[in-house]
Motif scaffolding. Structure first.
Motif, short mmCIF file in Angstrom:
data_model
loop_
_atom_site.label_atom_id
_atom_site.label_comp_id
_atom_site.label_asym_id
_atom_site.label_seq_id
_atom_site.Cartn_x
_atom_site.Cartn_y
_atom_site.Cartn_z
N THR A 118 -4.75 -7.58 -2.58
CA THR A 118 -4.47 -8.99 -2.30
C THR A 118 -5.08 -9.48 -0.99
O THR A 118 -5.17 -10.68 -0.77
CB THR A 118 -2.96 -9.26 -2.28
N LYS A 119 -5.48 -8.54 -0.11
CA LYS A 119 -6.11 -8.93 1.15
C LYS A 119 -7.19 -7.92 1.48
O LYS A 119 -6.99 -6.71 1.31
CB LYS A 119 -5.09 -8.94 2.30
N PHE A 126 -4.95 -4.75 1.93
CA PHE A 126 -3.56 -4.61 1.53
C PHE A 126 -3.45 -4.70 0.01
O PHE A 126 -4.16 -5.46 -0.64
CB PHE A 126 -2.69 -5.70 2.18
N THR A 128 -0.65 -5.35 -3.04
CA THR A 128 0.69 -5.81 -3.36
C THR A 128 1.14 -5.00 -4.58
O THR A 128 0.45 -4.96 -5.61
CB THR A 128 0.73 -7.32 -3.67
N GLU A 134 4.07 -4.82 0.18
CA GLU A 134 2.69 -4.84 0.67
C GLU A 134 2.38 -3.48 1.29
O GLU A 134 3.11 -2.99 2.15
CB GLU A 134 2.52 -5.96 1.70
N TYR A 136 -0.60 -1.11 3.14
CA TYR A 136 -1.86 -1.08 3.89
C TYR A 136 -2.74 0.04 3.34
O TYR A 136 -2.25 1.09 2.91
CB TYR A 136 -1.54 -0.82 5.36
N GLU A 186 -5.73 -14.80 -0.30
CA GLU A 186 -4.69 -14.03 -0.95
C GLU A 186 -4.52 -14.54 -2.37
O GLU A 186 -4.80 -15.69 -2.68
CB GLU A 186 -3.37 -14.16 -0.20
N THR A 189 1.46 -12.53 -5.77
CA THR A 189 1.92 -11.16 -5.98
C THR A 189 2.27 -10.95 -7.44
O THR A 189 2.48 -11.89 -8.19
CB THR A 189 3.17 -10.88 -5.11
#
Length: 191
Positions: A118-119, A126, A128, A134, A136, A186, A189
């Motif tokens: 998502t990132k 990251f 989700t 979340e 890392y 983003e 989720t």
């Protein structure tokens, strides 16, 4: 589907042959990957005196080297019933095979997705998770693709461990390569 029909030690019966052809055509609805169907109708000398003097056997060869065999014994006057029964039994086996094949497809690794990217940043990102957490990950934890090829929205499977600042993924494997932009935006989720 190729149909091979054999009568052994019994006179060929046009009505029985027609019934077999009808049943062979019907059975194709259970699996469209049947390569061949061999049907043998024979007088079974081994079972004389037991009431099952005739034998009907169906051998189906299904793509993927699967073979389905169904057999029925009957008295001569019950041969039409035996033909229907032997094909019904083969049909049940075909349904079971189709169900097993669908289960194998369901177990495909692409469906083992446990999170979505998502990132993304320069050398980390990251995930989700399915339950909304979340996680890392660092570029060194990617196993299945270069970090530069990752996209937001890709489905992943990962191994989670405790990091200095919370949960992190020690390994990340791409299991669903569909994804959107490479940008830093983003996506919603998973729910």
């Amino acid at each position: 589907m190729q149909l091979e029909l054999t009568f052994r030690h019994i006179d060929k019966s046009p009505s029985l042959e027609e019934l077999i052809r009808e049943q062979a055509t019907k059975i194709q609805r259970f699996n469209d990957h049947i390569n061949s169907c061999a049907v043998v109708v024979e007088r079974d000398h081994a079972s004389q005196g037991t009431g099952g003097e005739y034998r009907v056997r169906v051998d189906l060869h299904v793509a993927g080297k699967q073979e389905i065999v169904s057999e029925e014994r009957a008295a001569k006057n019950l041969l039409p019933t035996a033909v229907r029964d032997v094909f019904q039994r083969a049909g049940r086996q075909l349904k079971k095979l189709a169900s097993e094949q669908r289960s194998e497809v369901k177990a495909h690794p692409a469906q083992d997705t446990s999170g979505v990217i998502t990132k993304l940043f320069n050398d980390y990102g990251f995930i989700t998770t399915i339950d909304g957490r979340e996680i890392y990950f660092h570029e060194r934890s990617i196993l299945s693709a270069p970090f530069a090829e990752l996209k937001i929205g890709m489905g992943v499977a990962y191994t989670e461990e405790a990091g200095e600042k919370g949960p992190q993924a020690s390994t990340v494997r791409i299991v669903d390569a569909r994804g959107g932009n490479r940008g830093r935006e983003e996506i919603p989720t998973l729910s």
